[in-house]
Every structure is written in C-alpha cells, then in structure tokens.
Design a protein around this motif. Sequence first.
Motif, PDB file in Angstrom:
ATOM      1  N   UNK A 115      60.606  31.566  32.784  1.00 20.16           N
ATOM      2  CA  UNK A 115      60.568  30.993  34.124  1.00 20.16           C
ATOM      3  C   UNK A 115      61.242  31.944  35.114  1.00 20.16           C
ATOM      4  N   UNK A 116      60.599  32.108  36.267  1.00 16.51           N
ATOM      5  CA  UNK A 116      61.239  32.839  37.375  1.00 16.51           C
ATOM      6  C   UNK A 116      61.151  31.955  38.610  1.00 16.51           C
ATOM      7  N   UNK A 117      62.239  31.270  38.972  1.00 13.83           N
ATOM      8  CA  UNK A 117      62.193  30.358  40.121  1.00 13.83           C
ATOM      9  C   UNK A 117      62.028  31.124  41.424  1.00 13.83           C
ATOM     10  N   UNK A 118      60.978  30.803  42.132  1.00 12.34           N
ATOM     11  CA  UNK A 118      60.692  31.442  43.405  1.00 12.34           C
ATOM     12  C   UNK A 118      59.907  30.457  44.250  1.00 12.34           C
ATOM     13  N   UNK A 119      59.655  30.812  45.487  1.00 11.74           N
ATOM     14  CA  UNK A 119      58.878  29.957  46.377  1.00 11.74           C
ATOM     15  C   UNK A 119      57.402  30.274  46.186  1.00 11.74           C
ATOM     16  N   UNK A 120      56.730  29.435  45.400  1.00  6.06           N
ATOM     17  CA  UNK A 120      55.308  29.610  45.141  1.00  6.06           C
ATOM     18  C   UNK A 120      54.512  28.729  46.105  1.00  6.06           C
ATOM     19  N   UNK A 121      53.654  29.338  46.908  1.00  2.66           N
ATOM     20  CA  UNK A 121      52.780  28.613  47.843  1.00  2.66           C
ATOM     21  C   UNK A 121      53.563  27.690  48.764  1.00  2.66           C
ATOM     22  N   UNK A 122      54.786  28.092  49.098  1.00  2.00           N
ATOM     23  CA  UNK A 122      55.583  27.303  50.024  1.00  2.00           C
ATOM     24  C   UNK A 122      56.241  26.085  49.425  1.00  2.00           C
ATOM     25  N   UNK A 123      56.096  25.868  48.116  1.00  2.00           N
ATOM     26  CA  UNK A 123      56.734  24.721  47.465  1.00  2.00           C
ATOM     27  C   UNK A 123      58.206  25.053  47.205  1.00  2.00           C
ATOM     28  N   UNK A 124      59.103  24.152  47.542  1.00  2.00           N
ATOM     29  CA  UNK A 124      60.522  24.464  47.550  1.00  2.00           C
ATOM     30  C   UNK A 124      61.221  24.016  46.281  1.00  2.00           C
ATOM     31  N   UNK A 125      62.486  24.392  46.193  1.00  2.00           N
ATOM     32  CA  UNK A 125      63.330  24.071  45.031  1.00  2.00           C
ATOM     33  C   UNK A 125      63.409  22.577  44.780  1.00  2.00           C
ATOM     34  N   UNK A 126      63.482  21.774  45.842  1.00  2.00           N
ATOM     35  CA  UNK A 126      63.667  20.331  45.677  1.00  2.00           C
ATOM     36  C   UNK A 126      62.459  19.650  45.060  1.00  2.00           C
ATOM     37  N   UNK A 127      61.324  20.378  44.961  1.00  2.83           N
ATOM     38  CA  UNK A 127      60.108  19.771  44.418  1.00  2.83           C
ATOM     39  C   UNK A 127      59.799  20.269  43.007  1.00  2.83           C
ATOM     40  N   UNK A 128      60.744  20.953  42.378  1.00  2.00           N
ATOM     41  CA  UNK A 128      60.469  21.574  41.072  1.00  2.00           C
ATOM     42  C   UNK A 128      61.298  20.933  39.975  1.00  2.00           C
TER      43      UNK A 128
END
Length: 849
Positions: A115-128
Amino acid sequence: MCKPKTEIFQIKTMLSIALVSFLLLHLTVALKPDSFLLSCGAQSGTTDESDGRQWYTDTHDPSLLPSNFSSISSTATAFDTSVTRVPYTSARIFQSPFTYTLPVSPGTKFLRLYFYPSSYLGITKSQSFFSVTANHITLLSNFSAFDATTNSSKAIRKEFVINVNGTKTLKITFSPSPNSYAFVNGIEILPIPTNLYFRGGDHAIKWVGQRNLYYIYNSTALETLYRLNVGGNLVASTGDTGIYRVWAADDKFVVGYDNQTPQFDVNVTYTDEIPAYTAPNIVYTTARELANNSRSLDWKFPLDSGFYYLFRLHFCEIELEMKRLNYRVFNIYIGNQTAEEQVDVIAWTGGWGIPMYRDYVVYVRDKDVQLRKENVWLELQPNMEARAVYDNVILNALEIFKLSDPNGNLAVPYPELRFEGPIPDKKKKRISWHIIVAIIAGVTSAIAVFSILGFLISRRRQNGGRGSGTSVPKSSSLPSDLCRHFLIAEIKNATDNFDEKFVIGYGGFGNVYKGYLDNGTITVAVKRSNPSSNQGVREFQTEIEMLSSKLRHRHLVSLVGYCDDENELILVYDYMANGTLRDHLYNTENTPLPWKKRLDICIGAAKGLYYLHSGTKHTIIHRDVKSTNILLDDKWIAKVSDFGLSKVGSVGGTDTTHVSTAVKGSFGYVDAEYYKRQLLTVKSDVYSFGVVLFEALCGRPAINPNLPSGQVNLAEWACRSCKNRELEEIIDPNLKGQIAPECLRKFAELAYHCLRKEGVQRPSMGDVVKTLEFALQVQEGADNRGHEVEGSSFPLISNGDAMNEDEIFSDLSEVERKLTSNGMSMSVSRSAKVNNVSLFSEIVNPLGR
C-alpha cells in the motif's frame, strides 16, 4: 606439493554441482508456477529496480479478476522519492467488495500486500477505510493505510503466512467500509517451505506462563509484525534466502542499558533441522550482547491485546571463546514471565557457528473492553546461579508473529469506525446514511436514558451501605482507562466462588485468592475486602487511582482491575508466583534466599520506590514500606505493592517536601521523626526501607517480642551492632560464607544511614539504588577473584558518624512497650485508649494488607 589433475577436476565438479544446487533451490522457491507479483492498476508489467523481479499488471490474466468487475486504476498524484516506484506507483481502487481469485497449489504461502497512501482521483484520507480477507482469514479490518504509515516509511508492506489446503485457489477480497473506498498497489504470493513456520504439521510450542503446550495448526494464519536483525543493519529482501524477507534493525526497540553489537566473519554451518532458508548468513553473524556493568538486555514491542503471539528467537555462537559448555548461560523472559531458564547455546547447537532457534507462544491479555496496544517486554538476563565463565547473553535475530484466533481473525479495527464524509457522486447513499445515523442516535439515546434509570434504581436498592455510613464508590468515579472493571460473577468464576483452597494470603484488607481469568489463560491474585476491616473504601479507591492511572513501572505491582459490584471491594493484581520477600527470609518452609538474590531483590524494590519519589509528576510517598509489601514474580523480580496508604506530594517534590498527616504505617517500620512531628516526607519511606534491608541481612522480623528487650526492635538492635562492630553476630546464619566483607560493609553502612534520626541525614532513594548496585558489583567482583568469607571485625561506623540510637528509638519503643504490657496486639485503631497511641490513626502489624 601439487594436487593431481584428477583430484582438482573432482573438486571443481563438486563445486559446480553445489553451485547449481544452490541456484536451483532459490529458483524453485522463487519461481514456482503459483507465484504472483501483481502491480495493481498498472497499465503494463514492469521491473522492480530494488530486486530485479518482474511484476505483471493485474489485468494480464482476466481469470484473476471478477467477470464483471467495477474498479478504478489510478496513479499516485504525489510520490516520495525514498519509495521504490514498483509496485507503489499505481493502484486499483474499489468502491464495492472486489475479489482476486488466484490459482495456487496446496501448501504454505507468503501473502504480501503493498500500500502507498496517496491522493488518488481526489479521494482523501478520511474516505480510505477497508477490510481484507483471504479465503476464511480476516487479515485487516477497517484498515487505514494513511494511519498505518510511520515517520521512517511512507509505504506499507503487510506480510501474512497462510496455508492453502485442497481448494487450490486463494481468494483475496477488498471490502470498503461504509461510505468509504479500498485500494491496493501490489499483491505478492510466494510459496515457502511448509516446515519453515509450521514444521510440516501441528506444531506444539512452549506456552509462556503455562504448563501446557500450545498447538499451532495448519489452519492457523500468521501476520508478521517484527523481523529483526538483532545488533545489525537492515537486510533487504535481496539479501534473504530466495523468499524475499526484510530483516530490520532492532535499535528502536532496545531499551535500558547500552549494549554491544559484535559482528564476526563466520561461515555459518546449517543443519537438517535448521536449513539455509531459515535465516540468511548475515543475520546469524551479527548479535547483541551485554556491555560492561549491564544487568539485562531488554526490548519492548507494542502488540495488539487479545491475541496469541509466536516469538522466534534465533541464536548462533559467533565468538571464538564461546566454544564450550557453561561459558555463557542466561534466562529468557517474555511479558514478565519466564520463557526459558539456563539457556546455553552451545549445549543446544552442539558447537560454534551452528544456528538454531527457539519458539515461544505468549498471550497478550485484553485488559479492557476496547482492544488496544500493550507493551510486551523481551528480556535476556545472565543466570547467576549457573556460575558460567561469562555473565552475558546473546541474541542474533528475532521474529514475532500474530496468530489468528479460532474464528480465523487476525485483525483489530485499526482506528474506531469513522464516517467523515461521502465518496464523491454518491448522493443517494449520503442521504440514506444520514437517516441511518439519525436512527442510531435516537436508539442510542433511548438506551442511555433507560440504562441510567436502571443504574440509579439498582444503586438505591443496594443502598450503597458498607457499615457506618461508608459506601462503595460508584464505578463511574473510578478510572477504567488502564484497568479492567469486573463483575462479581467473573471474580467468583475465577476463584471457584472464593473457595478456601484458593486462599494464598491474609492481610489487614482481607483474604487474597489465586484466580484464573479468561478460560484459565491468565493467573491473578484477587484481594477481597473483609467488611469488618478498618482498611476500606478510602484505601480501595486510593489503590485503584494510583495503579490504574499514575503508576506504571517494572518494579511496581500491576493492577489488572477491580470489582465494586454487589457491595464488594475487590482488587485484582498480576499473580506474583513467589509471594512476598518475607516469605523467603524467616518463619517459612521455603528455601532461604542466597545473598545475591536478596541483594538483587532489594535493588528492584529500591528502584520502584525511587520511581514513586522522582519518576512521576507528583511525588508519591508509599507510607507502608515493609517486606510483605515487596512481591516477587515468577522470575524473582521485585515489585512494590499496596498503595492504599500512599500520599501524593507536590510537583517535583524534594527531600524536604512534607505532608502533614496522621501517622500510618506498620510497627517496626515507622520512623520517630514522622511519629513525633506527624510530617510525612519521602525520607519516611527511606527509613522503612532501611528496616527492610536489615531484614534481608539478618533474616528476622522488624519486631519480635519474644526476644530480649534489647533485640525486640530490629532497627535498634542492628544499629547498635553496627556501632559496636558486632555486625557479624546478627547476620542470617543461612548466609554464612556468601557475603564478601567489602559488600557487607557497603550494604550495612547504607542500611545504617537509612535509619538516621533526621530525614535530611538519610540518603535519597536514588542514592540507595546506586549504593546497592555498587554493592552488587563489589560482591560479583569478589566472587570472580575468590573472596574470603565474612568473620573478622572491621570498623563500620566512624566515631564522628555515630548516632545515639537510644534517642532515635526511645519514642517508638515506649509506645510498643505500653501496647504489649497492656496485653494488646500490635494492631491499633483510632479508638485505642493508650497514652500517645492517639497519634497513630492506623499503625498496624507487619502483615501484608
């Protein structure tokens, strides 16, 4: 002399065969048909520049994916240069459950998720937030890759060990939490030898703290938590034996004393039992040992509570001088319990440079309703009783695995459930979710109201009474963040309804029972208040408040929890297998403790008191230091107990900081200054500890009314003997021949000065610790060179340092004489009608409370 050509040819042929065999071993492990390296969401396959392995896009074989799958492939919008681009650059994102179906042969596999946490397609940390399962095993639950990152690593690699039986498929399912999404960057499946972690079948392992063995079945799954190259640097996956493990450095887990990290150029000799794939050569050629003057080697690991863990310790003697039996002997402790005694690596392996490992299972109990991390200690300590040539220890490597529970679960919800906002373009779900939240809130409020009403009615019926207007404190007023609140039914079940056969002690508070919690996996000591005891609600609440929220130390007894259900006052502690210090000094059938063990116990107790005086925000004065309040666990570590009479002083209190209070304590241990002035200071504890030191040296109680008048009070008698240079006459006969004269002098001087008339003249507990540790070093040095036993008189106290012991003890002795002459016991209450006794609100006999 030249070798014949035929012999040279044979040697070359053998070397060639060995090289080919070595390569084949690695290739067969790494390149089996059911190996997978999937770069999820990538447009095409690519090579990992760190190890040269080829990764394939997860769409290269359509059979791996659901027939009508719905997902998004994306590339990280920001990327840390310290992270390898493969497989972390691309990701596959799921808004609904998604399953990879991988065809694999039966056997044991490494499953690694990247896993590499990043902003994919504008989806933020709070939604993962999402969960992951593999066949019947729950690997992750409500997991957030964003929260799992550390300062040292922005990328995450989760490794699991899973057995695939007859299904011939491995189904890996990613399930987003409500109103959230899941993602993965890479999936690796790698077959490994079945007996690497399971030994080819049901695996019976030593269960730490229990007499029974623990069985690891092939259906069990493991999660790798720590894999450490002890004493060495990080070993990258390419440095492993074809199965691409990473061995991290152990530096951030080592605690306590400095230690040595030797590394030697050793050709490790693997065996049939320990084959080459067990751990790489470089791991066994590095180690960590004790440095000079260190007492133990310690590591601390945060682990999820409520699970069993497999500790695998790797050993290999790599120092040339360590080639014989009994050169290095040590003990292993895990979670403050004895895992192994008298470890001699040469005896285990049969020689120098031969590796081996030992497995242990430990259970980390769930101390509260909500699961959380608990710090588990691993300690290696020289076994002093073995009289080894070197008082040292060694550890080369360590692996720690979490074991799945009977339901196939490895997961703890990473944070509490969070629903901080909807996924974009999900309006319908957003509306319905608000409705659900409103319903839940309404139901919860109703339940809370009825619960409060029920609680108040129940309390009113119970009337809260406990005699003389004293009531049991409500549990809501007691701290529960660090200790467990028991129901009386749980306590009765643990003690077989307070069966007399479980009684292990008696005290002023009440009976102490041995109990078994959580299906017998945890042994505890249960202290139940006697309703007629003077030591009631106030002491009960003080003890809980002290131990649950303020005091956490290796040399303080741990409070597991409490029970105030049905008007009971019950305290539950960690079980101390070896009882009290007094149990091993006199009036006992136990074998007398040897001198060095007594000294070591005194050091531990002194460290606990020093922590109370100086290691917390507020100075804490114990006020009842005595040999029955020094408990000993299964590995003889001393732990100070019983904080019901403790007092909290000022922030950063000094030796002169005092608390004006009525006198409390135990006969023979209370100093005259506290008695006369009713001013309590930390030096009051120092005085009491001085009595304990003489108890350890003389093997007799603080007060013995059966002795001649000049010997009734131990402190008075011992100090007079020191002054008259008659110390040898009062030493415990069981210690004959064990104490070096210089150690005896240092120890007795310290005890003598702890009993000085004025508190300002007594040493601090910090000085007490240092002096005792120095005395132990003196004793060990004398043992190594072969000392002559004590027996000759020598000046202990200089004339200028002499005390007037008559002046010191006259006040206390007068009280004691009046009490005994009137036929009273040593227990005195507030209603006692004896001159001067009104000063004592709670002076009790020396029994444990």
